[in-house]
Design a protein around this motif. Structure first.
Motif, PDB file in Angstrom:
ATOM      1  N   GLY A  30       3.620   3.140  -0.356  1.00  0.00           N
ATOM      2  CA  GLY A  30       2.806   1.825  -0.319  1.00  0.00           C
ATOM      3  C   GLY A  30       1.650   2.238   0.909  1.00  0.00           C
ATOM      4  O   GLY A  30       1.074   3.149   1.172  1.00  0.00           O
ATOM      5  N   GLY A  31       1.530   0.886   1.581  1.00  0.00           N
ATOM      6  CA  GLY A  31       0.379   0.787   2.642  1.00  0.00           C
ATOM      7  C   GLY A  31       0.607   1.874   3.780  1.00  0.00           C
ATOM      8  O   GLY A  31      -0.458   2.103   4.291  1.00  0.00           O
ATOM      9  N   TYR A  32       1.956   2.157   4.024  1.00  0.00           N
ATOM     10  CA  TYR A  32       1.896   3.164   5.162  1.00  0.00           C
ATOM     11  C   TYR A  32       1.111   4.394   4.824  1.00  0.00           C
ATOM     12  O   TYR A  32       0.626   5.160   5.405  1.00  0.00           O
ATOM     13  CB  TYR A  32       3.291   3.501   5.392  1.00  0.00           C
ATOM     14  CG  TYR A  32       3.647   4.151   6.659  1.00  0.00           C
ATOM     15  CD1 TYR A  32       3.788   3.803   7.660  1.00  0.00           C
ATOM     16  CD2 TYR A  32       3.601   5.771   6.761  1.00  0.00           C
ATOM     17  CE1 TYR A  32       4.087   4.327   9.001  1.00  0.00           C
ATOM     18  CE2 TYR A  32       3.920   6.371   7.955  1.00  0.00           C
ATOM     19  CZ  TYR A  32       4.143   5.723   8.947  1.00  0.00           C
ATOM     20  OH  TYR A  32       4.442   6.383   9.968  1.00  0.00           O
ATOM     21  N   VAL A  33       1.592   5.069   3.570  1.00  0.00           N
ATOM     22  CA  VAL A  33       0.709   6.289   2.919  1.00  0.00           C
ATOM     23  C   VAL A  33      -0.931   6.145   3.098  1.00  0.00           C
ATOM     24  O   VAL A  33      -1.613   6.805   3.413  1.00  0.00           O
ATOM     25  CB  VAL A  33       1.245   6.559   1.577  1.00  0.00           C
ATOM     26  CG1 VAL A  33       0.294   7.666   1.096  1.00  0.00           C
ATOM     27  CG2 VAL A  33       2.624   6.873   1.544  1.00  0.00           C
ATOM     28  N   ARG A  34      -1.196   4.851   2.469  1.00  0.00           N
ATOM     29  CA  ARG A  34      -2.626   4.454   2.337  1.00  0.00           C
ATOM     30  C   ARG A  34      -3.328   4.501   3.943  1.00  0.00           C
ATOM     31  O   ARG A  34      -4.316   4.933   3.947  1.00  0.00           O
ATOM     32  CB  ARG A  34      -2.692   3.057   1.725  1.00  0.00           C
ATOM     33  CG  ARG A  34      -4.490   2.663   1.751  1.00  0.00           C
ATOM     34  CD  ARG A  34      -4.405   1.004   1.695  1.00  0.00           C
ATOM     35  NE  ARG A  34      -4.027   0.574   2.614  1.00  0.00           N
ATOM     36  CZ  ARG A  34      -2.840  -0.453   3.105  1.00  0.00           C
ATOM     37  NH1 ARG A  34      -2.389  -0.962   1.750  1.00  0.00           N
ATOM     38  NH2 ARG A  34      -2.432  -0.969   4.046  1.00  0.00           N
ATOM     39  N   ASP A  35      -2.306   3.784   4.699  1.00  0.00           N
ATOM     40  CA  ASP A  35      -3.097   3.958   6.051  1.00  0.00           C
ATOM     41  C   ASP A  35      -3.113   5.225   6.875  1.00  0.00           C
ATOM     42  O   ASP A  35      -4.169   5.443   7.676  1.00  0.00           O
ATOM     43  CB  ASP A  35      -2.169   2.669   6.822  1.00  0.00           C
ATOM     44  CG  ASP A  35      -2.487   1.445   6.428  1.00  0.00           C
ATOM     45  OD1 ASP A  35      -3.617   1.132   5.550  1.00  0.00           O
ATOM     46  OD2 ASP A  35      -1.899   0.629   6.853  1.00  0.00           O
ATOM     47  N   ILE A  36      -2.152   6.084   6.787  1.00  0.00           N
ATOM     48  CA  ILE A  36      -2.192   7.419   6.978  1.00  0.00           C
ATOM     49  C   ILE A  36      -3.349   8.286   6.697  1.00  0.00           C
ATOM     50  O   ILE A  36      -4.146   8.730   7.175  1.00  0.00           O
ATOM     51  CB  ILE A  36      -0.841   8.232   6.558  1.00  0.00           C
ATOM     52  CG1 ILE A  36       0.254   7.833   7.286  1.00  0.00           C
ATOM     53  CG2 ILE A  36      -1.023   9.752   6.691  1.00  0.00           C
ATOM     54  CD1 ILE A  36       1.627   8.468   6.993  1.00  0.00           C
ATOM     55  N   LEU A  37      -3.606   7.833   5.143  1.00  0.00           N
ATOM     56  CA  LEU A  37      -4.810   8.870   4.718  1.00  0.00           C
ATOM     57  C   LEU A  37      -6.160   8.301   4.880  1.00  0.00           C
ATOM     58  O   LEU A  37      -7.209   8.923   5.107  1.00  0.00           O
ATOM     59  CB  LEU A  37      -4.751   8.715   3.070  1.00  0.00           C
ATOM     60  CG  LEU A  37      -3.537   9.535   2.462  1.00  0.00           C
ATOM     61  CD1 LEU A  37      -3.547   9.238   0.858  1.00  0.00           C
ATOM     62  CD2 LEU A  37      -3.664  10.936   2.613  1.00  0.00           C
ATOM     63  N   LEU A  38      -6.094   6.970   5.583  1.00  0.00           N
ATOM     64  CA  LEU A  38      -7.262   6.384   5.970  1.00  0.00           C
ATOM     65  C   LEU A  38      -7.540   6.416   7.595  1.00  0.00           C
ATOM     66  O   LEU A  38      -8.512   6.089   8.085  1.00  0.00           O
ATOM     67  CB  LEU A  38      -7.494   4.770   5.489  1.00  0.00           C
ATOM     68  CG  LEU A  38      -7.689   4.488   4.304  1.00  0.00           C
ATOM     69  CD1 LEU A  38      -7.503   3.064   3.944  1.00  0.00           C
ATOM     70  CD2 LEU A  38      -8.895   5.138   3.510  1.00  0.00           C
ATOM     71  N   ASP A 147      -9.247   6.746  -5.864  1.00  0.00           N
ATOM     72  CA  ASP A 147      -9.972   5.300  -5.443  1.00  0.00           C
ATOM     73  C   ASP A 147     -10.085   5.119  -3.929  1.00  0.00           C
ATOM     74  O   ASP A 147     -10.852   4.453  -3.412  1.00  0.00           O
ATOM     75  CB  ASP A 147      -9.000   4.343  -5.875  1.00  0.00           C
ATOM     76  CG  ASP A 147      -9.007   4.222  -7.697  1.00  0.00           C
ATOM     77  OD1 ASP A 147     -10.109   4.717  -7.982  1.00  0.00           O
ATOM     78  OD2 ASP A 147      -7.985   3.760  -8.261  1.00  0.00           O
ATOM     79  N   LEU A 148      -9.323   5.735  -3.219  1.00  0.00           N
ATOM     80  CA  LEU A 148      -9.525   5.675  -1.864  1.00  0.00           C
ATOM     81  C   LEU A 148     -10.677   6.377  -1.261  1.00  0.00           C
ATOM     82  O   LEU A 148     -11.649   6.020  -0.448  1.00  0.00           O
ATOM     83  CB  LEU A 148      -8.254   6.521  -0.916  1.00  0.00           C
ATOM     84  CG  LEU A 148      -6.970   5.865  -0.583  1.00  0.00           C
ATOM     85  CD1 LEU A 148      -5.909   6.584  -0.037  1.00  0.00           C
ATOM     86  CD2 LEU A 148      -7.314   4.625   0.226  1.00  0.00           C
ATOM     87  N   ASN A 149     -11.219   7.573  -1.878  1.00  0.00           N
ATOM     88  CA  ASN A 149     -12.131   8.183  -1.579  1.00  0.00           C
ATOM     89  C   ASN A 149     -13.454   7.418  -2.068  1.00  0.00           C
ATOM     90  O   ASN A 149     -14.383   7.662  -1.274  1.00  0.00           O
ATOM     91  CB  ASN A 149     -12.285   9.768  -2.178  1.00  0.00           C
ATOM     92  CG  ASN A 149     -11.047  10.602  -1.589  1.00  0.00           C
ATOM     93  OD1 ASN A 149     -10.993  10.473  -0.323  1.00  0.00           O
ATOM     94  ND2 ASN A 149     -10.670  11.467  -2.171  1.00  0.00           N
ATOM     95  N   ASN A 150     -13.396   6.581  -3.105  1.00  0.00           N
ATOM     96  CA  ASN A 150     -14.345   6.005  -3.438  1.00  0.00           C
ATOM     97  C   ASN A 150     -14.597   4.552  -3.191  1.00  0.00           C
ATOM     98  O   ASN A 150     -15.520   3.680  -3.631  1.00  0.00           O
ATOM     99  CB  ASN A 150     -14.663   5.898  -5.181  1.00  0.00           C
ATOM    100  CG  ASN A 150     -14.865   7.420  -5.652  1.00  0.00           C
ATOM    101  OD1 ASN A 150     -15.698   7.925  -5.213  1.00  0.00           O
ATOM    102  ND2 ASN A 150     -14.250   7.866  -6.915  1.00  0.00           N
ATOM    103  N   ALA A 151     -13.618   4.396  -2.170  1.00  0.00           N
ATOM    104  CA  ALA A 151     -13.513   2.816  -1.592  1.00  0.00           C
ATOM    105  C   ALA A 151     -13.444   1.665  -2.674  1.00  0.00           C
ATOM    106  O   ALA A 151     -14.281   0.809  -2.687  1.00  0.00           O
ATOM    107  CB  ALA A 151     -14.680   2.616  -0.517  1.00  0.00           C
ATOM    108  N   LEU A 152     -12.332   1.907  -3.609  1.00  0.00           N
ATOM    109  CA  LEU A 152     -12.346   1.180  -4.671  1.00  0.00           C
ATOM    110  C   LEU A 152     -10.985   0.431  -4.793  1.00  0.00           C
ATOM    111  O   LEU A 152      -9.774   1.057  -4.639  1.00  0.00           O
ATOM    112  CB  LEU A 152     -12.536   1.816  -5.994  1.00  0.00           C
ATOM    113  CG  LEU A 152     -13.846   2.284  -6.169  1.00  0.00           C
ATOM    114  CD1 LEU A 152     -13.750   3.055  -7.774  1.00  0.00           C
ATOM    115  CD2 LEU A 152     -14.528   1.025  -6.668  1.00  0.00           C
ATOM    116  N   ILE A 153     -10.884  -0.854  -5.102  1.00  0.00           N
ATOM    117  CA  ILE A 153      -9.546  -1.517  -5.140  1.00  0.00           C
ATOM    118  C   ILE A 153      -9.421  -1.858  -6.887  1.00  0.00           C
ATOM    119  O   ILE A 153     -10.055  -2.291  -7.531  1.00  0.00           O
ATOM    120  CB  ILE A 153      -9.720  -3.056  -4.588  1.00  0.00           C
ATOM    121  CG1 ILE A 153     -10.037  -3.037  -3.154  1.00  0.00           C
ATOM    122  CG2 ILE A 153      -8.518  -3.848  -4.942  1.00  0.00           C
ATOM    123  CD1 ILE A 153      -8.932  -2.414  -2.154  1.00  0.00           C
TER     124      ILE A 153
END
Length: 183
Positions: A30-38, A147-153
């Motif tokens: 979830g969000g923890y993984v997303r935030d690490i990558l960002l 989607d993270l790399n392309n800044a997409l939700i």
């Protein structure tokens, strides 16, 4: 690389070690993984296991010398409270909803990929293995990295299905788009 220099690495290693000892597949999700990558800071650790989430949570709490869990048996989840952050343990699960409520009516165990498919957005459907044999291995079944790399939700499933389960997700999409400057 995902977990390199992570401030909570000791907790994550203990979580994986416990999973190995109990023969339970253990993932950071979830969000923890997303935030690490960002490169963003986060206070909540979400761990998904493939079975016995309530027992696993009790054992992890002991291993972390916290010795307290808050169980939500109906939802197959438990929280390990800590003054600095919360650790949430959840079984890989699928849910059925009543149209009158945001809370799931039926919760049952499922596979890791089925669990990731029911998440709100692809950027939150990422999982990182904590087990020793593949520690740090990424599960990205719904192209969340792209989607993270392309800044997409985007939703992992059809948007109608995802939003029908929980209409609040539409508001969350706006919040993420604003906070992260995503589209």
């Amino acid at each position: 690389e995902i977990l390199k220099n992570n401030k909570n690495i000791k907790i994550l290693e203990k979580a994986g070690s416990l999973g190995d000892k109990l023969s339970i597949s253990t993932y950071l999700v979830g969000g923890y993984v997303r935030d690490i990558l960002l490169g963003r800071d986060t206070k909540d650790i979400d761990i998904m296991v493939n079975k016995d989430s309530l027992f696993y949570a009790k054992e992890l709490s002991k291993k972390l010398n916290i010795n307290k869990t808050v169980e939500f048996k109906k939802f197959l989840t438990a929280r390990i409270p800590n003054k600095d952050f919360e650790i949430e343990i959840a079984n890989a699960r699928e849910e059925s909803y009543n149209e009158e409520s945001r809370n799931p009516e039926v919760v049952k165990e499922t596979t890791i990929n089925n669990d990731l498919s029911r998440r709100d957005f692809t950027i939150n459907s990422l999982a990182v293995s904590l087990n020793k044999n593949n520690f740090g291995g990424l599960v990205d079944s719904f192209s969340g990295i792209i989607d993270l790399n392309n800044a997409l939700i985007k939703t992992p499933l059809e948007p109608d299905e995802t939003f029908k389960d929980d209409p609040l997700r539409m508001i969350r999409a706006i919040r993420f788009a604003t906070q992260l400057e995503f589209k």
